[in-house]
Design an enzyme around this catalytic site. Structure first.
Site, PDB file in Angstrom:
ATOM      1  N   THR A 118      97.292 -15.578 -18.651  1.00  0.00           N
ATOM      2  CA  THR A 118      97.787 -16.954 -18.695  1.00  0.00           C
ATOM      3  C   THR A 118      96.578 -17.886 -18.558  1.00  0.00           C
ATOM      4  O   THR A 118      95.608 -17.553 -17.877  1.00  0.00           O
ATOM      5  CB  THR A 118      98.769 -17.232 -17.539  1.00  0.00           C
ATOM      6  OG1 THR A 118      98.174 -16.755 -16.336  1.00  0.00           O
ATOM      7  CG2 THR A 118     100.102 -16.571 -17.768  1.00  0.00           C
ATOM      8  N   PRO A 119      96.619 -19.052 -19.213  1.00  0.00           N
ATOM      9  CA  PRO A 119      95.451 -19.941 -19.122  1.00  0.00           C
ATOM     10  C   PRO A 119      95.211 -20.397 -17.694  1.00  0.00           C
ATOM     11  O   PRO A 119      96.153 -20.611 -16.935  1.00  0.00           O
ATOM     12  CB  PRO A 119      95.825 -21.115 -20.022  1.00  0.00           C
ATOM     13  CG  PRO A 119      97.285 -21.013 -20.240  1.00  0.00           C
ATOM     14  CD  PRO A 119      97.674 -19.586 -20.058  1.00  0.00           C
TER      15      PRO A 119
ATOM     16  N   TYR B 163      83.529  -5.645 -33.258  1.00  0.00           N
ATOM     17  CA  TYR B 163      84.354  -6.800 -33.625  1.00  0.00           C
ATOM     18  C   TYR B 163      84.877  -6.625 -35.043  1.00  0.00           C
ATOM     19  O   TYR B 163      84.343  -7.165 -36.003  1.00  0.00           O
ATOM     20  CB  TYR B 163      83.559  -8.103 -33.501  1.00  0.00           C
ATOM     21  CG  TYR B 163      83.142  -8.452 -32.088  1.00  0.00           C
ATOM     22  CD1 TYR B 163      83.813  -7.924 -30.994  1.00  0.00           C
ATOM     23  CD2 TYR B 163      82.090  -9.318 -31.837  1.00  0.00           C
ATOM     24  CE1 TYR B 163      83.440  -8.225 -29.700  1.00  0.00           C
ATOM     25  CE2 TYR B 163      81.709  -9.636 -30.542  1.00  0.00           C
ATOM     26  CZ  TYR B 163      82.383  -9.077 -29.477  1.00  0.00           C
ATOM     27  OH  TYR B 163      82.012  -9.377 -28.201  1.00  0.00           O
TER      28      TYR B 163
HETATM   29  N1  LIG Z   1      80.210  -8.791 -23.861  1.00  0.00           N
HETATM   30  C1  LIG Z   1      81.510  -8.784 -23.951  1.00  0.00           C
HETATM   31  O1  LIG Z   1      82.184  -7.872 -23.483  1.00  0.00           O
HETATM   32  C2  LIG Z   1      82.198  -9.929 -24.641  1.00  0.00           C
HETATM   33  C3  LIG Z   1      83.578 -10.096 -24.472  1.00  0.00           C
HETATM   34  C4  LIG Z   1      84.196 -11.174 -25.105  1.00  0.00           C
HETATM   35  C5  LIG Z   1      83.453 -12.049 -25.885  1.00  0.00           C
HETATM   36  N2  LIG Z   1      82.117 -11.860 -26.049  1.00  0.00           N
HETATM   37  C6  LIG Z   1      81.331 -12.759 -26.911  1.00  0.00           C
HETATM   38  O2  LIG Z   1      81.384 -14.062 -26.366  1.00  0.00           O
HETATM   39  C7  LIG Z   1      81.826 -14.997 -27.339  1.00  0.00           C
HETATM   40  C8  LIG Z   1      82.637 -16.081 -26.645  1.00  0.00           C
HETATM   41  O3  LIG Z   1      83.729 -15.498 -25.933  1.00  0.00           O
HETATM   42  P1  LIG Z   1      85.232 -15.906 -26.208  1.00  0.00           P
HETATM   43  O4  LIG Z   1      85.416 -16.176 -27.669  1.00  0.00           O
HETATM   44  O5  LIG Z   1      86.091 -14.887 -25.563  1.00  0.00           O
HETATM   45  O6  LIG Z   1      85.417 -17.209 -25.343  1.00  0.00           O
HETATM   46  P2  LIG Z   1      85.194 -18.759 -25.563  1.00  0.00           P
HETATM   47  O7  LIG Z   1      84.133 -19.034 -26.545  1.00  0.00           O
HETATM   48  O8  LIG Z   1      85.097 -19.336 -24.213  1.00  0.00           O
HETATM   49  O9  LIG Z   1      86.608 -19.234 -26.114  1.00  0.00           O
HETATM   50  C9  LIG Z   1      87.034 -19.004 -27.423  1.00  0.00           C
HETATM   51  C10 LIG Z   1      88.449 -19.542 -27.538  1.00  0.00           C
HETATM   52  O10 LIG Z   1      88.434 -20.948 -27.310  1.00  0.00           O
HETATM   53  C11 LIG Z   1      88.796 -21.650 -28.485  1.00  0.00           C
HETATM   54  N3  LIG Z   1      87.819 -22.735 -28.646  1.00  0.00           N
HETATM   55  C12 LIG Z   1      86.497 -22.641 -28.925  1.00  0.00           C
HETATM   56  N4  LIG Z   1      85.920 -23.843 -28.942  1.00  0.00           N
HETATM   57  C13 LIG Z   1      86.900 -24.730 -28.640  1.00  0.00           C
HETATM   58  C14 LIG Z   1      86.938 -26.140 -28.510  1.00  0.00           C
HETATM   59  N5  LIG Z   1      85.842 -26.893 -28.671  1.00  0.00           N
HETATM   60  N6  LIG Z   1      88.128 -26.731 -28.201  1.00  0.00           N
HETATM   61  C15 LIG Z   1      89.234 -25.989 -28.025  1.00  0.00           C
HETATM   62  N7  LIG Z   1      89.272 -24.659 -28.148  1.00  0.00           N
HETATM   63  C16 LIG Z   1      88.104 -24.033 -28.454  1.00  0.00           C
HETATM   64  C17 LIG Z   1      88.754 -20.654 -29.627  1.00  0.00           C
HETATM   65  O11 LIG Z   1      89.778 -20.891 -30.573  1.00  0.00           O
HETATM   66  P3  LIG Z   1      89.499 -21.633 -31.980  1.00  0.00           P
HETATM   67  O12 LIG Z   1      89.042 -20.589 -32.931  1.00  0.00           O
HETATM   68  O13 LIG Z   1      90.825 -22.217 -32.294  1.00  0.00           O
HETATM   69  O14 LIG Z   1      88.473 -22.694 -31.729  1.00  0.00           O
HETATM   70  C18 LIG Z   1      89.045 -19.339 -28.900  1.00  0.00           C
HETATM   71  O15 LIG Z   1      90.442 -19.161 -28.746  1.00  0.00           O
HETATM   72  C19 LIG Z   1      82.634 -14.141 -28.334  1.00  0.00           C
HETATM   73  O16 LIG Z   1      82.721 -14.753 -29.601  1.00  0.00           O
HETATM   74  C20 LIG Z   1      81.853 -12.862 -28.340  1.00  0.00           C
HETATM   75  O17 LIG Z   1      80.772 -12.979 -29.265  1.00  0.00           O
HETATM   76  C21 LIG Z   1      81.467 -10.821 -25.423  1.00  0.00           C
END
Ligand SMILES: NC(=O)c1ccc[n+]([C@@H]2O[C@H](COP(=O)([O-])OP(=O)(O)OC[C@H]3O[C@@H](n4cnc5c(N)ncnc54)[C@H](OP(=O)(O)O)[C@@H]3O)[C@@H](O)[C@H]2O)c1
Length: 309
Positions: free
Chosen positions: A234-235, A67
């Site tokens: 797309t969302p 990251y």
């Molecule tokens: N193992 C793997 O291959 C892998 C892959 C991807 C991710 N991960 C890990 O999983 C974690 C979570 O995954 P992710 O970040 O892809 O998905 P997520 O947590 O489901 O979604 C994050 C997205 O949602 C927004 N968001 C977060 N909280 C929100 C809320 N309360 N209201 C509205 N929007 C919100 C964030 O933007 P804002 O910053 O604007 O809030 C960001 O764009 C990552 O941080 C990473 O550590 C692991």
């Protein structure tokens, strides 16, 4: 919903090996901006978000040496914000056969013996002498990998034996890889993309984890439904009206309902929502206090039927 007096432990705790973590954790990936179109986000904000997360009781943070962008590294931000680390803080990292090169490109075909270098890199960046939890990140990108993980998993067990790692997890895998790994050695968690309307074919894997006392740690549980969160997709609009109606009934947000739904899937399910937005952080922690009624869970379950694998 009010967020007063709600902490990351409000939804309960789970034992990751010998470490007890609050079920609502934090994913650090979003602190560096976007891996594919890096725009340097505010560094001081990222540090403040990490410190506030810990203040709110978050003691399970997901990160990785992969990251990074040209200007930011999630591991460096964590080390700067949180050292000296609290005794109860569990930092989970990931290594695997698709690391990123120094210019950010995804590499492939790392041999098992190369995992040691990745583990040491995470240790160095985080300022630790060993890693609490290391996930073997299988497959390319967030696609689930296939085939035998035995050699790579065995290499991580060797590093565990050598004292560089305390606990091993798996990421982006299917039930076959979990079953294979469990026959070789202990697995504390599985981290896959999963949510109310995302990769529901992993319902069975989630249950399999529960049967073996393995934490299931979904990522992208809320982002998949948010425009721009996954730049190449797309969302997902599936079930938006149902999620919004239930959110309104609880004076909550749709993201909180999605997080609450994942936590509702079992006591072994941990959340690692990622955000660089302080208000979203507060909301995500507060989602651990959102209790869905049985009728709401049935309505939510109805919006995305599990897919046969
Ligand atoms: N193992 C793997 O291959 C892998 C892959 C991807 C991710 N991960 C890990 O999983 C974690 C979570 O995954 P992710 O970040 O892809 O998905 P997520 O947590 O489901 O979604 C994050 C997205 O949602 C927004 N968001 C977060 N909280 C929100 C809320 N309360 N209201 C509205 N929007 C919100 C964030 O933007 P804002 O910053 O604007 O809030 C960001 O764009 C990552 O941080 C990473 O550590 C692991």
């Amino acid at each position: 919903m009010t967020t007063n007096h709600i902490t990351a432990g409000t939804a309960g705790t789970w034992q990751l090996g010998d470490k007890r973590v609050n079920r609502v954790g934090f994913g650090a990936m979003r602190l560096i901006g976007n891996l594919s179109t890096p725009i340097a986000p505010d560094r001081e904000n990222a540090i403040a978000v990490l410190r506030r997360a810990v203040e709110l009781g978050v003691n399970h943070i997901d990160t990785a040496a992969i990251y990074f962008t040209a200007t930011r590294s999630a591991n460096e931000l964590i080390a700067t914000a949180l050292q000296p680390y609290a005794d109860d803080l569990v930092i989970a990292t990931k290594v695997g056969p698709t690391p990123r090169s120094r210019d950010g490109a995804w590499e492939s075909d790392s041999r098992p013996e190369q995992l040691r270098h990745q583990v040491e890199e995470n240790i160095r960046q985080l300022g630790l002498d060993h890693l609490d939890v290391v996930n073997l990140r299988w497959g390319v990108g967030i696609e689930r990998g296939t085939g035998s993980i035995a050699d790579h998993f065995g290499a991580l067990l060797d590093l565990r034996e050598a004292g560089l790692i305390e606990h091993v997890g798996l990421s982006n895998i299917g039930p076959e890889q979990l079953t294979e790994a469990l026959a070789i050695g202990p697995v504390v968690c599985v981290q896959n993309q999963y949510g109310l309307t995302t990769r529901r074919e992993d319902d069975a894997l989630l249950r399999l984890c529960g049967e073996h006392g393995v934490a299931f740690v979904p990522f992208n549980s809320i982002g998949a439904a948010i425009a721009g969160a996954v730049p190449w997709a797309t969302p997902d609009e599936t079930g938006r009206d149902v999620v919004e109606a239930i959110a309104e009934a609880h004076s909550a947000t749709p993201s909180q309902v999605r997080l609450a739904w994942t936590l509702h899937q079992g006591p072994h399910v941990l959340a690692i929502p990622g955000t660089a937005n302080p208000a979203h952080l507060e909301e995500n922690v507060a989602a651990g206090a959102l209790r869905l009624t049985d009728e709401e869970v049935i309505r939510l379950n109805g919006v995305a039927a599990p897919v046969a694998r």
